[in-house]
Design a protein around this motif. Sequence first.
Motif, short mmCIF file in Angstrom:
data_model
loop_
_atom_site.label_atom_id
_atom_site.label_comp_id
_atom_site.label_asym_id
_atom_site.label_seq_id
_atom_site.Cartn_x
_atom_site.Cartn_y
_atom_site.Cartn_z
N LEU A 31 0.71 -1.26 -0.04
CA LEU A 31 0.05 0.07 0.01
C LEU A 31 0.80 1.30 -0.01
CD1 LEU A 31 -2.96 -1.02 2.63
CD2 LEU A 31 -3.07 -0.75 -0.04
N VAL A 32 1.88 1.32 0.90
CA VAL A 32 2.86 2.63 0.81
C VAL A 32 3.32 2.64 -0.56
CG1 VAL A 32 5.00 3.30 2.03
CG2 VAL A 32 3.22 2.42 3.39
N ARG A 33 3.92 1.50 -0.98
CA ARG A 33 4.61 1.86 -2.55
C ARG A 33 3.38 2.20 -3.36
NH1 ARG A 33 9.22 0.25 -4.37
NH2 ARG A 33 9.70 -0.95 -2.32
N GLU A 34 2.45 1.69 -3.70
CA GLU A 34 1.37 1.92 -4.41
C GLU A 34 1.06 3.61 -4.39
OE1 GLU A 34 -3.43 1.40 -5.35
OE2 GLU A 34 -2.22 -0.26 -4.54
N TYR A 35 0.86 4.01 -3.00
CA TYR A 35 0.49 5.29 -2.68
C TYR A 35 1.77 6.34 -2.90
CZ TYR A 35 -4.30 4.81 -1.49
OH TYR A 35 -5.55 4.34 -1.41
N CYS A 36 2.76 5.95 -2.76
CA CYS A 36 3.83 7.10 -2.46
C CYS A 36 4.91 6.72 -3.64
CB CYS A 36 4.73 6.69 -1.10
SG CYS A 36 3.63 7.14 0.32
N GLY A 37 4.99 5.62 -4.13
CA GLY A 37 6.02 5.34 -5.20
C GLY A 37 7.32 4.91 -4.75
N CYS A 43 12.12 3.58 1.95
CA CYS A 43 12.37 5.14 2.37
C CYS A 43 12.98 5.24 3.72
CB CYS A 43 10.99 5.87 2.34
SG CYS A 43 10.90 7.51 2.44
N LEU A 44 12.78 4.53 4.54
CA LEU A 44 13.47 4.73 5.97
C LEU A 44 14.85 4.56 5.79
CD1 LEU A 44 13.04 5.01 8.98
CD2 LEU A 44 12.56 2.70 8.81
N GLY A 45 15.19 3.50 4.87
CA GLY A 45 16.71 3.33 4.63
C GLY A 45 17.55 4.19 3.52
N SER A 46 16.84 4.91 3.05
CA SER A 46 17.41 5.83 2.14
C SER A 46 18.16 6.95 2.77
CB SER A 46 16.44 6.23 0.97
OG SER A 46 15.56 6.98 1.25
N PRO A 47 19.09 7.56 1.92
CA PRO A 47 19.68 8.68 2.67
C PRO A 47 18.74 9.96 2.54
CG PRO A 47 21.03 7.83 0.67
CD PRO A 47 19.72 6.97 0.72
N GLU A 48 18.78 10.42 3.68
CA GLU A 48 17.73 11.64 3.99
C GLU A 48 18.15 12.69 2.91
OE1 GLU A 48 16.53 14.62 7.46
OE2 GLU A 48 17.34 12.63 8.09
N SER A 49 19.25 12.81 2.40
CA SER A 49 19.62 14.05 1.36
C SER A 49 18.68 13.72 0.10
CB SER A 49 21.02 13.78 1.07
OG SER A 49 21.45 12.70 0.39
N GLY A 50 18.15 12.71 -0.11
CA GLY A 50 17.31 12.33 -1.10
C GLY A 50 15.73 12.51 -0.84
N TYR A 51 15.58 12.79 0.39
CA TYR A 51 14.07 13.29 0.52
C TYR A 51 13.62 14.46 0.15
CZ TYR A 51 13.78 9.91 4.53
OH TYR A 51 13.48 8.66 5.13
N LEU A 52 12.29 14.35 -0.46
CA LEU A 52 11.94 15.83 -1.10
C LEU A 52 11.55 16.72 0.09
CD1 LEU A 52 9.21 13.97 -3.11
CD2 LEU A 52 11.64 14.72 -3.90
N THR A 53 11.28 16.26 1.27
CA THR A 53 11.11 17.23 2.52
C THR A 53 12.32 17.61 3.18
OG1 THR A 53 10.41 15.19 3.67
CG2 THR A 53 8.79 16.17 2.57
N THR A 70 10.50 10.25 8.27
CA THR A 70 10.30 9.28 6.89
C THR A 70 8.57 9.34 6.73
OG1 THR A 70 11.92 7.83 7.40
CG2 THR A 70 10.38 6.78 6.36
N VAL A 71 7.85 9.49 7.88
CA VAL A 71 6.38 9.41 7.48
C VAL A 71 5.96 10.81 6.71
CG1 VAL A 71 4.24 9.75 8.81
CG2 VAL A 71 5.82 7.90 9.45
N VAL A 72 6.77 11.83 7.29
CA VAL A 72 6.34 13.19 6.74
C VAL A 72 6.76 12.94 5.07
CG1 VAL A 72 7.00 15.47 6.41
CG2 VAL A 72 6.27 14.45 8.51
N GLU A 73 7.85 12.41 4.78
CA GLU A 73 8.20 12.20 3.47
C GLU A 73 7.36 11.37 2.73
OE1 GLU A 73 10.84 12.22 -0.12
OE2 GLU A 73 10.82 13.55 1.73
N LEU A 74 6.76 9.98 3.16
CA LEU A 74 5.99 9.49 2.64
C LEU A 74 4.39 10.23 2.48
CD1 LEU A 74 6.71 6.01 4.41
CD2 LEU A 74 7.15 6.51 1.84
N LEU A 75 4.05 11.00 3.44
CA LEU A 75 2.75 11.81 3.28
C LEU A 75 3.14 12.68 1.98
CD1 LEU A 75 1.98 12.22 6.83
CD2 LEU A 75 0.67 10.99 5.33
N HIS A 76 4.25 13.30 1.93
CA HIS A 76 4.43 14.33 0.79
C HIS A 76 4.30 13.60 -0.47
CE1 HIS A 76 6.06 17.81 -1.02
NE2 HIS A 76 6.84 17.06 -1.53
N ARG A 77 5.05 12.48 -0.64
CA ARG A 77 4.99 11.77 -1.73
C ARG A 77 3.67 11.26 -2.32
NH1 ARG A 77 10.36 8.96 -3.33
NH2 ARG A 77 11.70 10.43 -2.39
#
Length: 85
Positions: A31-37, A43-53, A70-77
């Motif tokens: 579900l997260v992947r479908e909604y957030c890509g 996302c949790l394990g990715s470098p924060e520098s790649g976060y849109l937020t 991470t939750v804010v990043e996923l909501l944004h996506r």
Amino acid sequence: MSEYGGPRQDPDACRKESSSENDDLVLFEALVREYCGIGFFECLGSPESGYLTSAVWEESGGRPPALLRTVVELLHRAVEREGER
């Protein structure tokens, strides 16, 4: 009784419970992947520098825990992808 004084747990019940939790986790990740890509754990394990937020936290001077960022990043996506679904 178990060696710790509590009732013994049925090993089959533990496996069923574990399997159910795993199924729930798979559904959550899908579900997260479908909604957030991107998947939650990806996302949790990715470098924060790649976060849109990431600029939000830099500008605010705040530093919430990684899980909240991470939750804010996923909501944004998810909001960005709203028109794609």
